[in-house]
Design a protein around this motif. Structure first.
Motif, PDB file in Angstrom:
ATOM      1  N   ASN A 282       0.780  -1.217   0.385  1.00 28.24           N
ATOM      2  CA  ASN A 282      -0.168   0.057   0.184  1.00 28.24           C
ATOM      3  C   ASN A 282       1.229   1.187   0.193  1.00 28.24           C
ATOM      4  O   ASN A 282       0.847   2.153  -0.921  1.00 28.24           O
ATOM      5  CB  ASN A 282      -0.457  -0.076   0.864  1.00 28.24           C
ATOM      6  CG  ASN A 282      -1.912  -1.304   1.668  1.00 28.24           C
ATOM      7  OD1 ASN A 282      -2.390  -1.643  -0.328  1.00 28.24           O
ATOM      8  ND2 ASN A 282      -2.354  -1.594   2.263  1.00 28.24           N
ATOM      9  N   GLU A 283       1.945   1.259   0.657  1.00 30.28           N
ATOM     10  CA  GLU A 283       2.474   2.131   0.509  1.00 30.28           C
ATOM     11  C   GLU A 283       3.275   2.544  -0.391  1.00 30.28           C
ATOM     12  O   GLU A 283       3.707   3.472  -1.286  1.00 30.28           O
ATOM     13  CB  GLU A 283       3.348   2.176   1.981  1.00 30.28           C
ATOM     14  CG  GLU A 283       4.880   3.070   1.928  1.00 30.28           C
ATOM     15  CD  GLU A 283       5.928   2.977   2.956  1.00 30.28           C
ATOM     16  OE1 GLU A 283       6.944   4.024   3.180  1.00 30.28           O
ATOM     17  OE2 GLU A 283       5.669   2.286   4.227  1.00 30.28           O
ATOM     18  N   LYS A 284       3.940   1.279  -1.489  1.00 29.24           N
ATOM     19  CA  LYS A 284       4.292   1.628  -2.349  1.00 29.24           C
ATOM     20  C   LYS A 284       3.032   2.168  -3.585  1.00 29.24           C
ATOM     21  O   LYS A 284       3.551   3.020  -4.699  1.00 29.24           O
ATOM     22  CB  LYS A 284       5.227  -0.018  -3.180  1.00 29.24           C
ATOM     23  CG  LYS A 284       6.605  -0.117  -2.752  1.00 29.24           C
ATOM     24  CD  LYS A 284       7.296  -1.093  -2.931  1.00 29.24           C
ATOM     25  CE  LYS A 284       8.641  -1.048  -2.116  1.00 29.24           C
ATOM     26  NZ  LYS A 284       8.409  -2.921  -2.710  1.00 29.24           N
ATOM     27  N   LEU A 285       2.500   1.544  -3.778  1.00 26.61           N
ATOM     28  CA  LEU A 285       0.840   2.431  -4.268  1.00 26.61           C
ATOM     29  C   LEU A 285       0.511   3.549  -4.375  1.00 26.61           C
ATOM     30  O   LEU A 285       0.051   4.260  -5.338  1.00 26.61           O
ATOM     31  CB  LEU A 285       0.050   0.823  -4.501  1.00 26.61           C
ATOM     32  CG  LEU A 285      -0.096  -0.155  -5.127  1.00 26.61           C
ATOM     33  CD1 LEU A 285      -1.413  -0.960  -4.505  1.00 26.61           C
ATOM     34  CD2 LEU A 285       0.134  -0.029  -6.438  1.00 26.61           C
ATOM     35  N   GLN A 286       0.795   4.252  -3.224  1.00 31.10           N
ATOM     36  CA  GLN A 286       0.659   5.947  -2.383  1.00 31.10           C
ATOM     37  C   GLN A 286       1.679   6.549  -3.231  1.00 31.10           C
ATOM     38  O   GLN A 286       1.402   7.735  -3.945  1.00 31.10           O
ATOM     39  CB  GLN A 286       0.650   6.030  -0.824  1.00 31.10           C
ATOM     40  CG  GLN A 286      -0.059   7.091  -0.531  1.00 31.10           C
ATOM     41  CD  GLN A 286      -0.574   7.322   0.621  1.00 31.10           C
ATOM     42  OE1 GLN A 286      -0.285   6.112   1.395  1.00 31.10           O
ATOM     43  NE2 GLN A 286      -0.517   8.343   1.756  1.00 31.10           N
ATOM     44  N   MET A 287       2.736   6.236  -3.118  1.00 34.01           N
ATOM     45  CA  MET A 287       3.596   6.808  -3.972  1.00 34.01           C
ATOM     46  C   MET A 287       3.821   6.882  -5.376  1.00 34.01           C
ATOM     47  O   MET A 287       4.212   7.905  -5.460  1.00 34.01           O
ATOM     48  CB  MET A 287       5.041   6.286  -3.448  1.00 34.01           C
ATOM     49  CG  MET A 287       5.567   6.248  -2.046  1.00 34.01           C
ATOM     50  SD  MET A 287       6.740   5.446  -1.539  1.00 34.01           S
ATOM     51  CE  MET A 287       8.145   6.558  -2.556  1.00 34.01           C
ATOM     52  N   GLN A 288       3.582   5.743  -5.898  1.00 34.54           N
ATOM     53  CA  GLN A 288       2.928   5.705  -7.515  1.00 34.54           C
ATOM     54  C   GLN A 288       2.273   6.948  -7.728  1.00 34.54           C
ATOM     55  O   GLN A 288       2.281   7.493  -8.943  1.00 34.54           O
ATOM     56  CB  GLN A 288       2.791   4.348  -8.494  1.00 34.54           C
ATOM     57  CG  GLN A 288       4.737   3.654  -7.783  1.00 34.54           C
ATOM     58  CD  GLN A 288       4.113   2.232  -8.170  1.00 34.54           C
ATOM     59  OE1 GLN A 288       2.760   2.236  -8.709  1.00 34.54           O
ATOM     60  NE2 GLN A 288       4.872   1.571  -8.427  1.00 34.54           N
ATOM     61  N   GLU A 289       1.553   6.749  -6.828  1.00 41.36           N
ATOM     62  CA  GLU A 289      -0.020   7.268  -7.723  1.00 41.36           C
ATOM     63  C   GLU A 289       0.856   8.898  -7.182  1.00 41.36           C
ATOM     64  O   GLU A 289      -0.060  10.058  -7.937  1.00 41.36           O
ATOM     65  CB  GLU A 289      -0.886   6.699  -6.299  1.00 41.36           C
ATOM     66  CG  GLU A 289      -2.918   7.959  -6.357  1.00 41.36           C
ATOM     67  CD  GLU A 289      -4.169   7.219  -5.990  1.00 41.36           C
ATOM     68  OE1 GLU A 289      -4.826   8.327  -5.782  1.00 41.36           O
ATOM     69  OE2 GLU A 289      -3.276   6.308  -5.290  1.00 41.36           O
ATOM     70  N   GLU A 290       1.279   9.239  -6.109  1.00 36.67           N
ATOM     71  CA  GLU A 290       1.525  10.146  -5.535  1.00 36.67           C
ATOM     72  C   GLU A 290       2.494  11.302  -6.990  1.00 36.67           C
ATOM     73  O   GLU A 290       2.157  11.858  -7.638  1.00 36.67           O
ATOM     74  CB  GLU A 290       2.046  10.527  -4.512  1.00 36.67           C
ATOM     75  CG  GLU A 290       1.310  10.950  -3.344  1.00 36.67           C
ATOM     76  CD  GLU A 290       2.057  11.035  -2.655  1.00 36.67           C
ATOM     77  OE1 GLU A 290       2.878  11.039  -2.169  1.00 36.67           O
ATOM     78  OE2 GLU A 290       1.433  11.064  -0.826  1.00 36.67           O
TER      79      GLU A 290
END
Length: 303
Positions: A282-290
């Motif tokens: 979830n942390e990696k997906l959030q960083m990519q989304e940003e």
């Protein structure tokens, strides 16, 4: 005119020397008596015969053997001695001397050279000894005959002429050769070469130009097969030997845990692992989304 005068001086000098030697002979006749001046021990008649059958190279090889010259390539004295006797013998051979005359001439060469080298005679004293040795040449009186009475007067003159252009002409050089010690220069370089210790198969030896042996033995050289086997056997023996204290500690620890505790512990391990993986994803997906959102805003903004 100067040229003629110089030629006359060159021709007159050997005649003057011959006259002087003959005068010395007459003066020393009474003192000589029947005493021998030259000791005939230089070369035997068989050696003279062997030399007379050789060419120049053969004479040089034979004299090298007879005189026991072992250091011709490094000793200047031995090289000069060989040249002195070789040149003298070949000159006498070309004069068609008989074997007795060849032997006497070689004895004379050795006699005069020994006077210079061993007795430290000057040129004048050596000429006097030459006069004594040639006493009575060409005469009939047996009491006045010297060591070289087998030479004729013409042959004696030729011998004096040869000695004049060989030994007597370079007398100072021969004196320097025998009486002035020379420093021997030894040109050499010393190198310390460190060789690697031989390796025991299957481990290859290291290159000799690699590193010093202490560094190689400490950090590079692999253990030998014997060392590895001994170390492995020690570890196996250590593992196989039971320890009573460890066995009692393990038994006490297992006795305090029930079956329900074991099931709950096994069930908590997967849940904990899965929870950590989900949080990381979830942390990696959030960083990519940003990152995508930021790029989209840059594209929409007017230039």
């Amino acid at each position: 005119m100067p040229c003629k005068a110089s030629r006359a001086a060159v021709t007159f000098f050997p005649l003057l020397m011959w006259t002087w030697v003959m005068q010395e002979e007459d003066r020393d006749q009474v003192a000589i008596g029947g005493k021998k001046i030259i000791n005939r021990t230089f070369l035997s008649l068989s050696q003279i015969t062997a030399l007379s059958e050789q060419n120049v190279e053969g004479v040089q090889k034979k004299l090298e053997e007879f005189l026991n010259l072992k250091q011709l390539k490094t000793s200047l004295k031995e090289a000069i001695l060989l040249d002195y006797y070789t040149a003298g013998f070949w000159w006498a051979k070309e004069m068609n001397f008989s074997l007795i005359q060849l032997s006497g001439f070689m004895d004379l060469l050795n006699f005069l050279l020994e006077n210079l080298s061993d007795k430290h005679m000057t040129l004048g004293d050596n000429l006097k000894e030459l006069g004594k040795a040639m006493a009575g040449i060409g005469g009939t009186d047996s009491e006045r005959s010297g060591d070289l009475n087998f030479f004729s007067i013409e042959q004696a003159k030729a011998v004096i002429d040869y000695l004049n252009i060989s030994l007597f002409k370079h007398y100072k050089l021969y004196e320097y050769l025998f009486h002035n010690p020379r420093e021997e220069l030894v040109i050499s370089n010393e190198y310390m070469i460190e060789l690697a210790q031989p390796a025991v198969p299957p481990f290859p030896a290291v290159l000799e130009e690699g590193v010093p042996s202490d560094i190689c033995s400490s950090f590079i050289v692999s253990p030998t097969a014997a060392e590895t086997e001994s170390k492995g056997s020690d570890e196996e023996g250590y593992l196989e030997e039971p320890c009573p204290e460890v066995e009692s500690f393990e038994a006490d620890a297992v006795a305090g845990i029930t079956a329900e505790d074991q099931k709950s512990a096994v069930g908590e391990i997967p849940d904990e692992i899965i929870g950590n993986l989900e949080a990381e994803i979830n942390e990696k997906l959030q960083m990519q989304e940003e990152a995508y959102t930021l790029r989209t805003e840059k594209l929409r903004s007017p230039k």
